[in-house]
Design a protein around this motif. Structure first.
Motif, PDB file in Angstrom:
ATOM      1  N   CYS A 274       0.821  -1.204   0.000  1.00 14.41           N
ATOM      2  CA  CYS A 274       0.000   0.000   0.000  1.00 14.41           C
ATOM      3  C   CYS A 274       0.859   1.259   0.000  1.00 14.41           C
ATOM      4  O   CYS A 274       0.525   2.258  -0.656  1.00 14.41           O
ATOM      5  N   ALA A 277       2.342   1.606  -3.460  1.00 11.28           N
ATOM      6  CA  ALA A 277       1.319   1.958  -4.437  1.00 11.28           C
ATOM      7  C   ALA A 277       0.977   3.445  -4.395  1.00 11.28           C
ATOM      8  O   ALA A 277       0.567   4.021  -5.410  1.00 11.28           O
ATOM      9  N   HIS A 278       1.134   4.058  -3.224  1.00 13.27           N
ATOM     10  CA  HIS A 278       0.843   5.498  -3.045  1.00 13.27           C
ATOM     11  C   HIS A 278       1.984   6.116  -2.232  1.00 13.27           C
ATOM     12  O   HIS A 278       1.821   6.448  -1.060  1.00 13.27           O
ATOM     13  N   TRP A 280       3.746   9.018  -2.382  1.00 11.21           N
ATOM     14  CA  TRP A 280       4.033  10.447  -2.284  1.00 11.21           C
ATOM     15  C   TRP A 280       3.304  11.095  -1.115  1.00 11.21           C
ATOM     16  O   TRP A 280       2.263  10.592  -0.666  1.00 11.21           O
ATOM     17  N   GLU A 283      -0.373  11.507  -1.235  1.00 11.40           N
ATOM     18  CA  GLU A 283      -1.142  10.272  -1.409  1.00 11.40           C
ATOM     19  C   GLU A 283      -1.289   9.472  -0.121  1.00 11.40           C
ATOM     20  O   GLU A 283      -1.799   8.351  -0.149  1.00 11.40           O
ATOM     21  N   ARG A 285      -3.293   9.707   2.319  1.00 12.24           N
ATOM     22  CA  ARG A 285      -4.691   9.356   2.590  1.00 12.24           C
ATOM     23  C   ARG A 285      -5.101   8.109   1.788  1.00 12.24           C
ATOM     24  O   ARG A 285      -5.703   7.179   2.317  1.00 12.24           O
ATOM     25  N   GLN A 286      -4.751   8.107   0.488  1.00 11.51           N
ATOM     26  CA  GLN A 286      -5.110   6.966  -0.359  1.00 11.51           C
ATOM     27  C   GLN A 286      -4.413   5.687   0.110  1.00 11.51           C
ATOM     28  O   GLN A 286      -4.990   4.608   0.075  1.00 11.51           O
ATOM     29  N   ALA A 287      -3.147   5.821   0.533  1.00 11.63           N
ATOM     30  CA  ALA A 287      -2.410   4.646   0.990  1.00 11.63           C
ATOM     31  C   ALA A 287      -3.075   4.022   2.211  1.00 11.63           C
ATOM     32  O   ALA A 287      -3.241   2.791   2.293  1.00 11.63           O
ATOM     33  N   LEU A 290      -6.349   2.306   1.240  1.00 10.60           N
ATOM     34  CA  LEU A 290      -6.065   1.033   0.593  1.00 10.60           C
ATOM     35  C   LEU A 290      -5.669  -0.014   1.625  1.00 10.60           C
ATOM     36  O   LEU A 290      -6.042  -1.194   1.522  1.00 10.60           O
ATOM     37  N   CYS A 305       1.285   0.549   7.762  1.00 12.19           N
ATOM     38  CA  CYS A 305       1.440   1.460   6.626  1.00 12.19           C
ATOM     39  C   CYS A 305       1.585   2.900   7.100  1.00 12.19           C
ATOM     40  O   CYS A 305       2.437   3.649   6.602  1.00 12.19           O
TER      41      CYS A 305
END
Length: 360
Positions: A274, A277-278, A280, A283, A285-287, A290, A305
């Motif tokens: 995770c 995948a994200h 930066w 990102e 929040r997205q990580a 996920l 994470c």
């Protein structure tokens, strides 16, 4: 564990330690309400995207952390109060009191200190069976690396990984972080995969704090891992996570291809996937989302994470709107600052410090 730092370096280090502890707590709180739920049930309740922020738990409360964050904070305390296996074990025994009693108790063994006086920590939030039974076992010398430890020798639950980020914050090098985390993981979990996965995670944390890019830190920890017997399960899991991240199109289905995260190597692999995948700052929040939207141990993968990306990017990358509702935020921040100062050799050696962190 003292690393002298310039004023600017210390400020950056403090931000990263804050980011790691608060980021881990955010991931924990995001995942806790959906732990044990399938992705089908999660989507049925919250929509196809799953949870998109902090949601109420079964008590209707938002932002509550679990044993993952609790034990991580006691890891910090154990490191400050001695920094060896016995001191960390004593800290975990203080955590065990928070699972046995509804409020702080007087005249309990294993030392005083500020953390055990925090009433909000006295909450039983699905603690791992191996953590509880392992602490009841009694003190035991760690086994040589690669051999089953004497305490719960068959257990490789993710309770080793989810509490081990602090071993990487102030270690002199990645190997030291790895080996101390692995020895302390054996306090409760004796399976080599369980404690070697904890060591690999601590090494990753150390490497990102030392300025390594995320992918390079993962690679460095994976290479270090291969120096130890019985590394194969963790090594295979990490390689699978790296390969999967390179394919793009992250999704819960891809997360679940790495396992359910109930065991240490799967929890580490999912968290690493995770993060990769994200990767930066924008990102994060997205990580974390996920990392929690899957049919497994969502709070632990979210916590690991968050520990990793928070250490990489620092506090400013954390979603401010989520931090507002986070349980224990002020205490977590204070402990992070204390630990950052201690690792840099700058703690205020006064009566207040001695009361917060009496030596074990």
């Amino acid at each position: 564990m003292t690393v002298r730092r310039s004023t600017d370096d210390l400020a950056d280090h403090r931000s990263r330690v804050r980011g790691s502890l608060l980021g881990g707590a955010l991931g924990d709180a995001l995942g806790a309400p959906v732990e044990f739920d399938s992705i089908t049930d999660i989507r049925g309740r919250y929509g196809f995207a799953g949870v998109t922020g902090l949601v109420p738990d079964h008590r209707g409360r938002i932002g509550l952390v679990t044993d993952d964050t609790q034990m991580t904070l006691f890891t910090v305390e154990g490191l400050i109060r001695g920094g060896d296996v016995p001191a960390v074990r004593h800290a975990y025994l203080r955590w065990l009191d928070t699972q046995r009693y509804p409020a702080p108790q007087r005249d309990r063994p294993h030392g005083t200190g500020r953390l055990r006086e925090q009433g909000w920590l006295y909450a039983r939030r699905a603690p791992g069976n191996a953590c509880l039974s392992g602490l009841a076992y009694g003190p035991a010398a760690p086994a040589p690396f690669g051999e089953p430890g004497p305490v719960n020798p068959g257990s490789k639950g993710c309770g080793t990984v989810m509490r081990s980020a602090p071993f990487g914050y102030g270690a002199p090098d990645a190997r030291h972080a790895f080996e101390l985390a692995a020895r302390c993981a054996q306090i409760t979990h004796g399976h080599p995969t369980g404690y070697l996965a904890a060591g690999a995670f601590a090494a990753m944390i150390h490497l990102v704090l030392a300025g390594e890019p995320l992918a390079q830190a993962v690679r460095g920890a994976a290479e270090l891992l291969t120096d130890y017997p019985s590394h194969e399960e963790t090594s295979l899991a990490l390689r699978a996570a790296v390969r999967l991240a390179a394919q793009g199109d992250p999704s819960p289905e891809r997360v679940e291809s790495l396992g359910g995260a109930w065991v240490a190597e799967e929890a580490l692999a999912i968290a690493v996937y995770c993060a990769l995948a994200h990767p930066w700052p924008g990102e994060l929040r997205q990580a974390l989302l996920l990392a929690v939207n899957h049919s497994g141990d969502s709070d632990s993968t979210g916590a690991v994470c968050g520990n990793l990306l928070g250490a990489l990017h620092g506090q400013r990358a954390l979603p401010a709107d989520w931090l507002t509702d986070l349980e224990g935020r002020e205490t977590i921040t204070e402990i992070a600052d204390d630990f950052a100062a201690w690792t840099a050799g700058e703690p205020p050696m006064n009566d207040s410090w001695a009361e917060r962190y009496p030596l074990d």
